[in-house]
Design a protein around this motif. Structure first.
Motif, PDB file in Angstrom:
ATOM      1  N   SER A 276      41.871  65.268  26.875  1.00 21.34           N
ATOM      2  CA  SER A 276      43.279  65.218  27.264  1.00 21.34           C
ATOM      3  C   SER A 276      44.163  65.116  26.028  1.00 21.34           C
ATOM      4  O   SER A 276      43.712  64.742  24.936  1.00 21.34           O
ATOM      5  CB  SER A 276      43.523  64.016  28.176  1.00 21.34           C
ATOM      6  OG  SER A 276      43.446  62.817  27.433  1.00 21.34           O
ATOM      7  N   ALA A 277      45.442  65.401  26.228  1.00 25.03           N
ATOM      8  CA  ALA A 277      46.403  65.300  25.126  1.00 25.03           C
ATOM      9  C   ALA A 277      46.672  63.844  24.757  1.00 25.03           C
ATOM     10  O   ALA A 277      47.239  63.557  23.698  1.00 25.03           O
ATOM     11  CB  ALA A 277      47.705  65.988  25.515  1.00 25.03           C
ATOM     12  N   GLN A 278      46.254  62.911  25.642  1.00 23.95           N
ATOM     13  CA  GLN A 278      46.511  61.489  25.393  1.00 23.95           C
ATOM     14  C   GLN A 278      45.576  60.908  24.339  1.00 23.95           C
ATOM     15  O   GLN A 278      45.885  59.887  23.737  1.00 23.95           O
ATOM     16  CB  GLN A 278      46.371  60.693  26.701  1.00 23.95           C
ATOM     17  CG  GLN A 278      47.336  61.117  27.785  1.00 23.95           C
ATOM     18  CD  GLN A 278      47.119  60.306  29.048  1.00 23.95           C
ATOM     19  OE1 GLN A 278      47.291  59.088  29.081  1.00 23.95           O
ATOM     20  NE2 GLN A 278      46.746  60.982  30.119  1.00 23.95           N
TER      21      GLN A 278
ATOM     22  N   GLU B 211      43.459  60.934  20.775  1.00 22.47           N
ATOM     23  CA  GLU B 211      43.568  61.510  19.441  1.00 22.47           C
ATOM     24  C   GLU B 211      42.364  61.171  18.560  1.00 22.47           C
ATOM     25  O   GLU B 211      41.931  61.976  17.741  1.00 22.47           O
ATOM     26  CB  GLU B 211      44.850  61.015  18.757  1.00 22.47           C
ATOM     27  CG  GLU B 211      46.122  61.472  19.458  1.00 22.47           C
ATOM     28  CD  GLU B 211      47.364  60.937  18.776  1.00 22.47           C
ATOM     29  OE1 GLU B 211      47.219  60.147  17.809  1.00 22.47           O
ATOM     30  OE2 GLU B 211      48.474  61.294  19.202  1.00 22.47           O
TER      31      GLU B 211
END
Length: 334
Positions: A184-186, A188
């Motif tokens: 997900s983009a959440q 990192e």
């Protein structure tokens, strides 16, 4: 919407017609016995308190009580709704090899089923971490997008077989690339890819794919399934053979899997029969910095069984109170 947590109890409702058939048979037997005693009308006058209609009323009430009791046993539930939850943890994509070589039986019952069992047990241990599933053979695709819904993860897992992907082969690099794109983009920094395979890669450059995934912030771990000496592959009641008629033996390629794990900044584990290898990898992943995620999940359904059981109890009590005799006031009528 109403759902049933234990719907198999609903099959008991098929017994209800049998109640009426049984009562009808008992009434028929009783009627034949009365005829043997003499004139049927005279015998009835000698038994003025017995009520044929009340027998059927009691049967109806008993059937209604049984109906609500069974519905209560099947645990009807209502009221599910979507809610947003905030959790902390890592994102873990598991890439599972479903090629025919995973049918080898150097694990019980075979490599694939043993791997599925290990993943299911890991899902029971996870708390807050997000999990996703990629399956691969000659190609790969996402079987389960990244989620905290571990129940759904186990359901998707149960449906996996070697026929899930029609293209045979072992494209480990493609699987790593698919997994790396599925985070997900959440997230990192708390990303991990766990590849479960026998390591016989015949399709692409898995080491390069692992390096690319590591550069994008994901650690790549590998679990080797199988034995170096190899095992034949059972298919349709026979052993898989090559075009020359020789039995195909699938061997664990540990060297390749070690290279992939080193390129991906992770670690390699050889799966054992008792400890499959996922537990130490999960422990290592837990050392990563937890990230906060927003997840939309279903709330638990509200249980309704107690209301149905209460109605069933009321019908049972009413059925017992009615009895089979006529009211006393009829006994003294002229």
């Amino acid at each position: 919407m109403i759902i049933f947590a234990k719907p198999y109890f609903l099959f008991l409702l098929l017994l209800i017609p049998l109640f009426f058939i049984l009562v009808w048979l008992l009434m028929s037997v009783r009627k034949r016995r009365l005829r043997r005693m003499g004139d049927e009308e005279l015998v009835r006058q000698l038994m003025p308190s017995w009520s044929r209609s009340k027998v059927w009323v009691r049967t109806v009430l008993y059937s209604l009580a049984f109906l609500f009791f069974v519905i209560g046993l099947s645990r009807p539930q209502i009221g599910a709704k979507l809610t947003e939850h905030k959790t902390k943890g890592a994102e873990i994509m598991i890439a599972l090899d479903v090629s025919n070589s995973m049918l080898a039986q150097d694990y019980s019952p075979n490599r694939l089923e043993r791997a599925k069992l290990a993943i299911s047990r890991i899902a029971d241990r996870l708390q807050g971490d997000r999990i996703g599933l990629v399956i691969f053979a000659g190609t790969s695709f996402v079987q389960l997008p990244i989620t905290t819904d571990y129940v759904s993860a186990k359901m998707f897992l149960n449906s996996i077989s070697t026929s899930s992907i029609p293209v045979q082969g072992t494209a480990i690099g493609d699987a790593i690339g698919t997994a790396a794109k599925s985070f997900s983009a959440q997230s990192e920094k708390s990303r991990a890819i766990i590849v479960i395979t026998d390591g016989e890669n015949h399709e692409d450059d898995a080491v390069a794919a692992a390096m690319t995934a590591a550069e994008a912030g994901a650690k790549v771990y590998t679990i080797g399934v199988g034995s170096p000496e190899g095992q034949p592959i059972p298919v349709d009641g026979d052993l898989l053979k090559d075009k020359d008629g020789n039995i195909v033996v699938t061997k664990l390629d540990e060297e390749s899997l070690i290279e992939i794990a080193e390129a991906g900044g992770g670690a390699y584990v050889h799966a054992g029969n008792d400890e499959f290898g996922l537990n130490p990898l999960i422990d290592d992943i837990r050392k990563m910095d937890d990230e906060q995620y927003n997840s939309v999940i279903f709330e638990e359904y509200d249980e309704q069984f107690m209301y149905f059981l209460a109605i069933a109890l009321a019908f049972f009590v009413l059925e017992m109170l009615i009895g089979e005799r006529k009211s006393r006031r009829h006994l003294f009528e002229k």
